[in-house]
Design an enzyme around this catalytic site. Structure first.
Site, short mmCIF file in Angstrom:
data_model
loop_
_atom_site.label_atom_id
_atom_site.label_comp_id
_atom_site.label_asym_id
_atom_site.label_seq_id
_atom_site.Cartn_x
_atom_site.Cartn_y
_atom_site.Cartn_z
N ARG A 1 0.82 -1.20 0.00
CA ARG A 1 0.00 0.00 0.00
C ARG A 1 0.86 1.26 0.00
O ARG A 1 1.78 1.40 -0.79
CB ARG A 1 -0.99 -0.04 1.16
CG ARG A 1 -2.11 -1.07 0.95
CD ARG A 1 -3.11 -1.07 2.07
NE ARG A 1 -4.43 -1.48 1.62
CZ ARG A 1 -5.50 -1.51 2.39
NH1 ARG A 1 -5.40 -1.14 3.66
NH2 ARG A 1 -6.66 -1.89 1.91
N SER A 2 0.60 2.20 0.91
CA SER A 2 1.29 3.50 0.82
C SER A 2 2.75 3.46 1.23
O SER A 2 3.44 4.47 1.06
CB SER A 2 0.55 4.55 1.65
OG SER A 2 -0.61 4.98 0.97
N ALA A 3 3.24 2.35 1.73
CA ALA A 3 4.69 2.24 1.90
C ALA A 3 5.38 2.37 0.55
O ALA A 3 6.58 2.68 0.48
CB ALA A 3 5.06 0.92 2.58
N THR A 4 4.62 2.16 -0.53
CA THR A 4 5.12 2.39 -1.89
C THR A 4 5.60 3.82 -2.07
O THR A 4 6.56 4.09 -2.81
CB THR A 4 4.02 2.09 -2.93
OG1 THR A 4 3.40 0.84 -2.63
CG2 THR A 4 4.57 2.08 -4.34
N LYS A 5 4.92 4.77 -1.41
CA LYS A 5 5.25 6.18 -1.60
C LYS A 5 6.70 6.49 -1.23
O LYS A 5 7.35 7.32 -1.88
CB LYS A 5 4.32 7.07 -0.76
CG LYS A 5 2.88 7.12 -1.24
CD LYS A 5 2.08 8.08 -0.38
CE LYS A 5 0.65 8.28 -0.89
NZ LYS A 5 -0.23 7.12 -0.62
#
Length: 401
Positions: free
Chosen positions: A69-73
């Site tokens: 999820r937003s750990a991708t950012k």
């Protein structure tokens, strides 16, 4: 509970916390990795690769990857910062200088740095994208280019949960001659570092079953032994998530309905805000390479020089977040240590993923951390399982000097 892997002497508390995540906090399948001064000191995994595999027929193995999820950012943010270091992207230039169509509806004053520090004023889409539209990078870019800001760009901050990905990806394409952020990461970060990390899972990796299935977990009973103190969300936060017209709900509804995260088509697409797939080791190794050299095949390779690292973690936005409602802190593309998302120390920078995953680095301690799970909870920025591991890493680092 069978937990596999190793911990270096002094980091045994991390193993204990990891076991308790299964026995007390309800984890179904997960992994955690920690590097210290470029050397791996924690490498643990356990449970099942698929969250819905109640029988445990398919165990989590070394190399099992999951949607983070937003750990991708945090991974994606390295791309514009590295382009800036190479002189190809000016952080203080208007986005429209690289992407002329973006200037519409009063966005002429949106700077590149506003995309990274969540001050662009573009967290929502007045017309949400369908799942099919969202997976097309051209449709996502066109949607944010046509969107009017909901506040004066640069004057305030609010978490761009999904639009961040289309904004960043199109900027990278314009600067890199059409190469999107997912391909850039594959070519210049993941492959050289030997990372099992993808923003856009290749068909061969999908066919090989590299990524497990993710899903929602039931919330544990907060009064159960071992759960620890659990703070009740502030009324304003509860109301923001309950109100379909709030900026909070509209932000997370930029794709409606949200795609099935186990759908091969979703995993093959490149959404730099939300659908990275990684192992815990890959997340930790990535952050280790941001702050120093990494042992093994990457000896001598460091992604960020000192100046770029300071750009990543210098405070750009702080205070009440117009989307998340709670107080948040951001550098350029990275969340910073704070009450909403505690990391190791005030100098840490990284990014959580909604529902569980977390990656960060602490340059002063030489620590890089990665945690991935297949069981998502309601948490947005500070999952109790990840936080238990962070506390154990903090204690271990202090014990071992």
């Amino acid at each position: 509970m069978d937990v596999h892997g190793t911990v270096a002497e002094g980091f045994e508390p991390v193993r204990d916390a990891f076991v308790r995540n299964f026995t007390v906090r309800g984890d179904r399948g997960a992994a955690v990795a920690v590097y210290r001064d470029g050397r791996k000191v924690v490498d643990l995994w356990g449970g099942t690769r698929d969250v819905d595999d109640a029988d445990g027929a398919e165990p989590w193995r070394r190399g099992t990857a999951q949607v983070v999820r937003s750990a991708t950012k945090g991974v994606a943010a390295a791309v514009p910062l590295l382009l800036h270091r190479r002189g190809e992207l000016d952080l203080d230039a208007p986005v429209g200088e690289y992407w002329p169509e973006f200037k519409a509806h009063g966005k002429e004053r949106v700077l590149v740095r506003h995309v990274l520090n969540h001050r662009a004023g573009l967290p929502v889409l007045d017309r949400p994208l369908t799942p099919e539209e969202a997976l097309d990078p051209a449709r996502g870019a066109a949607a944010v280019a046509a969107q009017a800001p909901v506040w004066e760009p640069g004057t305030d901050h609010g978490y761009h949960a999904l639009t961040y990905g289309w904004l960043l990806d199109e900027l990278v394409r314009r600067v890199s001659g059409g190469r999107g952020a997912g391909q850039w990461i594959a070519d210049e970060i993941a492959r050289p570092l030997g990372l099992d990390l993808w923003v856009g899972l290749p068909a061969a990796e999908e066919a090989a079953g590299r990524a497990g299935r993710v899903g929602r977990l039931e919330e544990p009973d907060p009064s159960a032994p071992g759960q620890g103190p659990r703070l009740r969300p502030k009324r304003a936060v509860t109301e923001a998530y309950a109100d379909p017209d709030s900026l909070t709900r509209r932000t997370f509804a930029a794709i409606t309905p949200f795609p099935d995260q186990n759908d091969p088509a979703y995993r093959a697409a490149a959404l730099p805000a939300a659908n990275g797939i990684a192992t815990a080791d890959a997340l930790a190794r990535f952050y280790a390479a941001l702050i120093g050299e990494v042992d093994g095949v990457t000896r001598g390779m460091r992604l960020f020089d000192a100046a770029t690292m300071e750009l990543a973690r210098a405070e750009e936005s702080a205070g009440p977040d117009r989307v998340l409602v709670v107080a948040t802190r951001f550098g350029l593309g990275y969340m910073l240590h704070g009450s909403a998302s505690p990391f190791l120390s005030p100098g840490s920078f990284g990014h959580p993923g909604r529902g569980g995953s977390l990656g960060f680095a602490d340059p002063e301690a030489g620590i890089a951390f990665g945690y991935v799970t297949n069981g998502f909870r309601r948490s947005v920025t500070a999952d109790p399982r990840a936080q238990a591991l962070v506390r154990a890493v903090r204690a271990s680092a202090a014990r071992t000097g």
